[in-house]
Design an enzyme around this catalytic site. Sequence first.
Site, PDB file in Angstrom:
ATOM      1  N   CYS A 143      -5.454  -3.595  -3.940  1.00 32.02           N
ATOM      2  CA  CYS A 143      -6.080  -2.312  -4.269  1.00 32.02           C
ATOM      3  C   CYS A 143      -5.892  -1.932  -5.727  1.00 32.02           C
ATOM      4  O   CYS A 143      -6.391  -0.895  -6.158  1.00 32.02           O
ATOM      5  CB  CYS A 143      -5.533  -1.234  -3.351  1.00 32.02           C
ATOM      6  SG  CYS A 143      -5.775  -1.680  -1.619  1.00 32.02           S
TER       7      CYS A 143
ATOM      8  N   HIS B 120      -3.302   7.044  -6.948  1.00 33.87           N
ATOM      9  CA  HIS B 120      -3.921   6.171  -5.946  1.00 33.87           C
ATOM     10  C   HIS B 120      -4.270   7.011  -4.713  1.00 33.87           C
ATOM     11  O   HIS B 120      -5.366   6.919  -4.206  1.00 33.87           O
ATOM     12  CB  HIS B 120      -2.946   5.051  -5.616  1.00 33.87           C
ATOM     13  CG  HIS B 120      -3.550   3.903  -4.891  1.00 33.87           C
ATOM     14  ND1 HIS B 120      -4.739   3.318  -5.275  1.00 33.87           N
ATOM     15  CD2 HIS B 120      -3.126   3.202  -3.803  1.00 33.87           C
ATOM     16  CE1 HIS B 120      -5.025   2.318  -4.447  1.00 33.87           C
ATOM     17  NE2 HIS B 120      -4.067   2.241  -3.543  1.00 33.87           N
TER      18      HIS B 120
ATOM     19  N   HIS C 214     -11.143   4.841   0.529  1.00 30.62           N
ATOM     20  CA  HIS C 214     -10.393   3.858  -0.255  1.00 30.62           C
ATOM     21  C   HIS C 214     -11.307   2.665  -0.506  1.00 30.62           C
ATOM     22  O   HIS C 214     -11.595   1.895   0.402  1.00 30.62           O
ATOM     23  CB  HIS C 214      -9.140   3.439   0.494  1.00 30.62           C
ATOM     24  CG  HIS C 214      -8.202   2.610  -0.332  1.00 30.62           C
ATOM     25  ND1 HIS C 214      -8.576   2.004  -1.507  1.00 30.62           N
ATOM     26  CD2 HIS C 214      -6.897   2.297  -0.154  1.00 30.62           C
ATOM     27  CE1 HIS C 214      -7.552   1.345  -2.011  1.00 30.62           C
ATOM     28  NE2 HIS C 214      -6.514   1.518  -1.208  1.00 30.62           N
TER      29      HIS C 214
END
Lengths: 376, 242
Positions: free
Chosen positions: A136, A269, A304
């Site tokens: 990620c 994040h 996400h």
Amino acid sequence: MSRVWVVGTAAVTALGDSADVLWDELLAGTTGIRPLTRFSTAGYKTNLAACVPGLNSTGPGSLVNVLLDRLCKHLPPLPPDTLLIAATTKGGVDCLERVARGLPASTDDIPLPAFGAVLRRRLGLNTPGFTVSAACASGSIALGRGAQIIASGAATAVLVVAFDAVSEFIFSGFSALQALSHAACMPFDRGRSGLTLGEGAAALLLMSPDRASREDREPVGELLGWAASNDAVHITAPARDSRGLIQAIGAALAHAGIEPGEVWGVSAHGTGTIYNDLMELNAFRAIFGERNVPVYGVKGALGHTLGAAGAIETVIALRALAEGVVPGTVGFKDPDPAAVGMVHAAPTPLRGRRLLLTNSGFGGVNAALVLGGRPE
Amino acid sequence: VKVFVTGIGWAGAAGMGTGRGSTPFALPPGDLPPISRQEVFAEPDSRFGRLDAFSRLALAGVALALRDAGIEKWTEPRAVGIAASTTYGCTGTDLDYLATLGAAPGLASPQLFAYTLPNVFLGEAAIRFGLTGPTVIVSDEEGTGAAALETALDYVAGGGGTALAGICDLARPTRLPERAESPPGALFLVLERRPTREPLGALSARGRPGHPDDTHDLRALAGRLCTGNRVNRPDSCFHGTS
């Protein structure tokens, strides 16, 4: 070492294909999270995801091809010698799903570097590029690598393109890991229970100031510092003591040559998982002390987006620097005790010209970028 | 900035080797033999057997390279980075995971899913060897490992001190069609600014990324620097300085 300017950006997300609309919707607190219709979600923890409107694949090729087609319509003119850096976690894994199910599939879309080569040909770029994959943090690490190449003088124009699509492969995996939220994700909220998947793509054109000036390109912002680290603790869980993220932030600030007191906002994040969010909040407190730097996350609006996250979030952060305001955190209502004073549901004024951006991911990776506003 | 190659390790169809060993470096075509913990680590390692085949192969290459450089053992975490190139990555693991998904959506294996990202083996290596620097997959289109090498060189030259650059691929899954590709195997080089043992060679962070010359092709580099190749191929050109 050369400075690194960002001279063009584009993003395709669940809030549409226009960077202007994306910004307006984020400020309005809109979410792109909806019930998923791409495949059956029976048996999974949720039926929610933030998919790009109208993104469908009709043939044997990967959905990523369609996503990149849409992104490419918004790219600035590219010099043929631009170095292309692609970033993704799973690229064309939807084609591998088809292979596993015995359906027709474009197997050329499966190898990791596949889309980098496809994009390079489509964009008429004559410099062989490469593909970055770091879970990620793929997008932000690719941006750091591109900036490093410009700064060293090895290239004067680098295009970073980060992308990932929602597939049943990914959706089922996060469901199996019990990492998906039943409801739309709630980053930094006391009641958060997991993440919501999203998809998207973003591109950022980086240039040395000399080249940008020669080509009459206006900078939209600057990459001032970059660093990455590994927790060396666990492959799927963050380090509880935030050691890896603290290390990456410290190194990025040192690289930018600035102190924590010179950072005025943080693009976190903010996945909405219990441990990731807490790890990040602890890291920010360790870096900034009692000073409440505005922290925000966009995954309550965009989901996400995995390998695309860092690049999409950088596009948004540069806009925040330009506008002097950071978006509110969609889904954030009841603050986690560690978030009080830092995270806000509503947009917050940005009182300076430097912003920190962080991502973390599987494999223990952490990445930090220090972004600057439009060079004066 | 001069960067020294202080260790090389590989595992392939013809077996395993290190830069200072007598076995010439080679990653020939062929079937990769299974890799057992005993072949890689002297000490028991309960997790090794549970890793996917891609991670076991890569970890073998990393361990052998660190051992060859004399820096496998550690007491404190160190900011050593790893940049590795792969074409198929963990595609075999992906197919195994999809097989569990096919049984029933609710029965998909979380254990297998954790290994369906190509960079996860880097996390395994970081945990085992205390490596807290950047860990990233950087795959060039040609599969030479050049982009990974350039990434690692820049990290070392930029003050990072030590990094590994490598390539790792299992054989193409049989369910995928044939294409031009390199033979399977893992190869890792240790790069250091200040070596503690006699280096195998040296490099400079030069050249334009994306234009790999012979210097930045990891297989070619290993073929020139490994002791076994130099001893057994006296006509070979030794690249770099030691």
